[in-house]
Write a protein that holds these residues in place. Structure first.
Motif, PDB file in Angstrom:
ATOM      1  N   PHE A 343       0.672  -1.161  -0.184  1.00 39.84           N
ATOM      2  CA  PHE A 343      -0.193   0.372   0.079  1.00 39.84           C
ATOM      3  C   PHE A 343       1.141   0.865  -0.021  1.00 39.84           C
ATOM      4  N   ALA A 344       2.056   1.070   0.285  1.00 38.00           N
ATOM      5  CA  ALA A 344       3.492   2.635   0.713  1.00 38.00           C
ATOM      6  C   ALA A 344       3.406   2.699  -0.609  1.00 38.00           C
ATOM      7  N   ALA A 356       1.536   7.249   1.643  1.00 35.98           N
ATOM      8  CA  ALA A 356       2.532   6.130   1.326  1.00 35.98           C
ATOM      9  C   ALA A 356       3.127   6.511   3.285  1.00 35.98           C
ATOM     10  N   GLU A 357       3.528   7.509   3.509  1.00 39.04           N
ATOM     11  CA  GLU A 357       4.131   7.287   4.894  1.00 39.04           C
ATOM     12  C   GLU A 357       3.337   6.802   6.093  1.00 39.04           C
ATOM     13  N   PHE A 358       1.785   6.679   5.839  1.00 42.07           N
ATOM     14  CA  PHE A 358       0.690   5.999   7.066  1.00 42.07           C
ATOM     15  C   PHE A 358       0.926   4.743   6.710  1.00 42.07           C
ATOM     16  N   GLY A 359       1.442   3.869   5.471  1.00 42.03           N
ATOM     17  CA  GLY A 359       1.379   2.557   4.991  1.00 42.03           C
ATOM     18  C   GLY A 359       2.868   2.291   5.646  1.00 42.03           C
ATOM     19  N   TYR A 360       3.843   2.801   5.136  1.00 41.43           N
ATOM     20  CA  TYR A 360       5.350   2.041   6.109  1.00 41.43           C
ATOM     21  C   TYR A 360       4.778   2.268   7.785  1.00 41.43           C
ATOM     22  N   ARG A 361       4.405   2.805   8.586  1.00 42.84           N
ATOM     23  CA  ARG A 361       3.555   3.177   9.009  1.00 42.84           C
ATOM     24  C   ARG A 361       3.093   1.642   9.476  1.00 42.84           C
ATOM     25  N   LYS A 362       2.386   1.694   9.471  1.00 49.14           N
ATOM     26  CA  LYS A 362       1.007   0.519   9.771  1.00 49.14           C
ATOM     27  C   LYS A 362       2.256  -0.456   9.228  1.00 49.14           C
TER      28      LYS A 362
END
Length: 465
Positions: A343-344, A356-362
């Motif tokens: 997703f990220a 993208a930042e949110f995806g890597y965080r998750k």
């Protein structure tokens, strides 16, 4: 198929017994008939009927040692070990040379985790038995419980010397060889076994598995071929053969073998996925996509299916479609780190940096600790100007990668950016010590920092040390 006389008698005894239960008439059976009836019901899991048969049997044959041993077996099954042990001691006083008494004593010891004692009883049983294979098999199991794989292996080999057709012993021998990391010795043993029993599809299949594990894929295919020639419906051998063909990049042959598994059984998501992969590698993109879609339809919980279809569209640079499918996957399982990483990556390709930042965080939140995930995430935080968040993330990453120059260069740059010169120099020293040549990372990622003469001088000074 015509039944043997023995099988006909057996079926007749069962019918006669069940008829007796329905009519409440008491009919006579000899003790051996009763033993077979009781063991039949035990094997079928019909304990109540087995108990009823045992009661009637003991009423008719109160002195039968065989029936009392069946009673012992039932008592052990019900964990009534003390009663079983008492009855065995009574039987031992009458028939001290009956091997079944020692086998059941071993069974009780095994239930009590007294495996060495169980082996002692089984050794006694060997003195009186005519069925050596069964005793060696039981002995092998006791050694497995004790984690003594060498002795377990020897016992199962002795079992096979007595009964070459014992498939469970064959599987156990191979298991012991593999556990002891003796794969070549296992192949040698199986070759000798096959000389004596050339039509054992199990032996050929196990030989193929071992060759596959040693990456000797052509030899593996040869062995699987023999297994499927002996038994054309041997699903596992067809599946393993397909995997070996795939490893050799013989994708058409792999597809043929995977298709055979689908003919033999309902289509599995694994087989559909692999057929899709093989077609994609052959350049049959439309067919590949068709099989990927079938995979996720067959098993929506199989993450490899969603990943395959998402990655397919990424390779086609069709990021909208890729995002559509990864979102569908996340709707089913929103705690899958592989989905979040994709997703990220897809959002990053579409210049949707906050998503993208949110995806890597998750992805990290759900267990992705790969170095590139941390670095992609931090670089996005840098791009978004979230320097404090980037520092905290990198410090968290150092717990997993304490010797990563890429993390240290980024920390140095960020601390220079936030005017914390002491920490900046500390991390820059670490980075230069770990990989001096990679100082270009600081120059590329933090051009404002690199523009400072003091930073360049610090790097140059380190070079001279």
């Amino acid at each position: 198929m015509q039944l043997s006389e023995e099988e006909e008698d057996y079926n007749l005894s069962l019918s006669k017994f069940e008829s007796m239960l329905k009519t409440n008439k008491v009919l006579f059976f000899d003790s051996e008939e009763f033993e077979e009836i009781i063991l039949h019901y035990l094997d079928m899991g019909k304990t109540a009927l087995a108990k009823k048969a045992l009661k009637l049997a003991l009423d008719q044959h109160p002195k039968s040692t065989g029936l009392k041993l069946v009673q012992v077996e039932m008592l052990i099954f019900e964990e009534k070990l003390e009663i079983a042990e008492k009855l065995l001691n009574e039987l031992y006083a009458i028939e001290p040379n009956n091997e079944e008494i020692y086998i059941q004593k071993a069974n009780i010891c095994s239930k009590r985790d007294q495996h060495e004692k169980a082996v002692e009883y089984l050794n006694l049983a060997l003195e009186f038995t005519e069925d050596y294979a069964d005793v060696y098999n039981l002995m092998g199991m006791e050694y497995l419980f004790m984690d003594n794989l060498e002795k377990a292996k020897d016992s199962f080999i002795k079992c096979l010397e007595e009964d070459i057709e014992d498939q469970s012993a064959l599987y156990n021998v191979v298991y012991c060889f593999e556990f002891l990391d003796q794969n070549l010795a296992a192949i040698t043993y199986l070759a000798e076994y096959i000389e004596k029993n050339p039509y054992s599809e199990i032996a050929w299949h196990q030989k193929g598995r071992l060759h596959y594990g040693l990456k000797d894929y052509q030899e593996a295919i040869n062995a699987f071929e023999y297994a499927t020639l002996i038994d054309d419906e041997f699903l596992g051998a067809h599946m393993e053969k397909a995997k070996a063909y795939e490893r050799l990049r013989k994708y058409e042959e792999a597809i043929e073998s995977y298709n055979r598994t689908i003919e033999l059984d309902d289509a599995t998501s694994y087989a559909l996925l692999r057929i899709g992969k093989c077609n994609e590698r052959l350049g049959n993109t439309a067919l590949a996509l068709q099989f990927y879609n079938q995979t996720v339809h067959e098993d929506p919980l199989l993450d490899k299916g969603w990943i395959a279809i998402t990655d397919f569209y990424v390779r086609q640079n069709n990021f909208q479609k890729a995002l559509f499918f990864v979102n569908k996957a996340l709707a089913i399982d929103n705690q899958n780190k592989q989905y979040w990483k994709r997703f990220a990556t897809i959002n990053k390709q579409m210049n949707l940096f906050e998503e993208a930042e949110f995806g890597y965080r998750k992805a990290v939140e759900f267990g992705d600790t790969e170095l590139d995930t941390w670095l992609f995430w931090v670089d996005l935080l840098l791009f978004l100007g979230e320097f404090d968040g980037a520092i905290l993330t990198l410090l968290q990453a150092t717990e997993f990668y304490p010797e990563s120059n890429e993390i240290e260069y980024r920390l140095a740059g960020l601390y220079f950016m936030t005017q914390d010169t002491t920490k900046a120099k500390f991390h820059l020293s670490n980075a230069l010590r770990l990989n001096f040549e990679n100082y270009i990372l600081l120059e590329d990622t933090f051009p404002v920092v690199w523009a400072k003469k003091s930073v360049r001088n610090y790097v140059e000074k380190h070079k001279k040390q």
